[in-house]
Design a protein around this motif. Structure first.
Motif, PDB file in Angstrom:
ATOM      1  N   HIS A  33       0.828  -1.201   0.000  1.00 33.95           N
ATOM      2  CA  HIS A  33       0.000   0.000   0.000  1.00 33.95           C
ATOM      3  C   HIS A  33       0.862   1.251   0.000  1.00 33.95           C
ATOM      4  CE1 HIS A  33      -3.167   2.793   1.684  1.00 33.95           C
ATOM      5  NE2 HIS A  33      -3.732   2.294   0.605  1.00 33.95           N
ATOM      6  N   GLY A  41       3.688   1.412  -1.499  1.00 38.89           N
ATOM      7  CA  GLY A  41       4.445   1.445  -2.740  1.00 38.89           C
ATOM      8  C   GLY A  41       5.857   0.895  -2.617  1.00 38.89           C
ATOM      9  N   ASN A  81      -1.868  -6.117  -3.448  1.00 33.90           N
ATOM     10  CA  ASN A  81      -1.669  -5.752  -4.847  1.00 33.90           C
ATOM     11  C   ASN A  81      -2.930  -6.052  -5.657  1.00 33.90           C
ATOM     12  OD1 ASN A  81       0.141  -4.867  -7.031  1.00 33.90           O
ATOM     13  ND2 ASN A  81      -0.167  -6.965  -7.767  1.00 33.90           N
ATOM     14  N   MET A 130      -5.738  -3.632  -4.585  1.00 29.16           N
ATOM     15  CA  MET A 130      -5.537  -2.280  -5.105  1.00 29.16           C
ATOM     16  C   MET A 130      -5.829  -2.225  -6.604  1.00 29.16           C
ATOM     17  SD  MET A 130      -2.116  -1.169  -2.973  1.00 29.16           S
ATOM     18  CE  MET A 130      -1.954   0.449  -3.730  1.00 29.16           C
ATOM     19  N   LYS A 163      -8.809   0.007  -8.044  1.00 30.06           N
ATOM     20  CA  LYS A 163      -8.112   1.179  -8.590  1.00 30.06           C
ATOM     21  C   LYS A 163      -7.629   2.117  -7.478  1.00 30.06           C
ATOM     22  CE  LYS A 163     -10.635   0.987 -12.933  1.00 30.06           C
ATOM     23  NZ  LYS A 163     -11.424  -0.188 -12.752  1.00 30.06           N
ATOM     24  N   ILE A 164      -6.973   1.537  -6.496  1.00 26.05           N
ATOM     25  CA  ILE A 164      -6.447   2.297  -5.364  1.00 26.05           C
ATOM     26  C   ILE A 164      -5.006   2.681  -5.666  1.00 26.05           C
ATOM     27  CG2 ILE A 164      -5.847   2.204  -2.912  1.00 26.05           C
ATOM     28  CD1 ILE A 164      -8.174   0.238  -2.563  1.00 26.05           C
ATOM     29  N   GLU A 165      -4.691   3.941  -5.479  1.00 25.73           N
ATOM     30  CA  GLU A 165      -3.343   4.441  -5.719  1.00 25.73           C
ATOM     31  C   GLU A 165      -2.455   4.150  -4.519  1.00 25.73           C
ATOM     32  OE1 GLU A 165      -2.215   5.866  -8.587  1.00 25.73           O
ATOM     33  OE2 GLU A 165      -4.190   5.346  -9.388  1.00 25.73           O
ATOM     34  N   VAL A 166      -1.163   4.138  -4.763  1.00 29.56           N
ATOM     35  CA  VAL A 166      -0.177   3.945  -3.704  1.00 29.56           C
ATOM     36  C   VAL A 166      -0.234   5.131  -2.755  1.00 29.56           C
ATOM     37  CG1 VAL A 166       2.304   3.866  -3.266  1.00 29.56           C
ATOM     38  CG2 VAL A 166       1.328   2.550  -5.137  1.00 29.56           C
TER      39      VAL A 166
END
Length: 129
Positions: A47, A49, A75, A78, A82-85
Motif C-alpha cells: 500500500h 508502494g 496488490n 488495489m 483502482k487504489i493508488e499507492v
C-alpha cells in the motif's frame, strides 16, 4: 486402572484448558500470529508502494512467505479497486539514521567546544542605573 490414574485422566483436559486462561500461546497459535503479522507487514508495504525486496530488507525477522502473501493480496485488492499507492509520510529508515547521526555529531561537537564567557548581568549603566 488405579484411581489416581483415572483422576489424572479426568483432570488433564481441565489443566490443559487452563493454559488458554493464562494467556500461554500454543505453537499453532504462535505460528498463526506470525503469519498474520507477516501478511499485515506485506500488505502495508504494498500500500505504501514499497518493492517486495525492500519490505523483506526492512522486516528481517518476519516470515517472507507471509509477507509475500500479504503483499500479493494487497496488490490484487488495489488493482481491483483502482487504489493508488499511499506515499509514506515518514522519511526512510536510512534518512532517519543519517539525521540521528548528524544530531549526535552536533551534540558531540557542542560538548567539545570551549564554553563562552557568560554575559555580564547587572552592569551599571553610565547614568547610574
Amino acid at each position: 486402572m488405579a484411581p489416581s490414574v483415572r483422576l489424572l485422566l479426568l483432570l488433564a483436559p481441565m489443566l490443559l484448558a487452563g493454559c488458554d486462561l493464562l494467556g500461554i500461546e500454543t505453537l499453532s497459535q504462535q505460528q498463526a500470529r506470525r503469519a498474520d503479522e507477516g501478511k499485515a507487514i506485506g500488505s502495508a508495504c504494498r500500500h505504501a508502494g514499497r518493492a517486495i525486496e525492500d519490505c523483506y530488507a526492512l522486516n528481517k525477522k518476519a516470515d517472507k512467505a507471509a509477507i509475500f502473501a500479504g503483499w500479493r493480496e494487497m496488490n490484487d485488492y488495489m488493482a481491483e479497486n483502482k487504489i493508488e499507492v499511499l506515499a509514506p509520510s515518514l522519511p526512510s529508515p536510512e534518512a532517519m539514521a543519517l539525521k540521528q547521526a548528524a544530531a549526535e555529531a552536533a551534540a558531540a561537537a557542542a560538548e567539545d567546544a570551549p564554553d563562552e564567557a557568560p554575559a555580564a548581568h547587572g552592569k551599571k549603566s553610565a547614568h547610574g542605573g
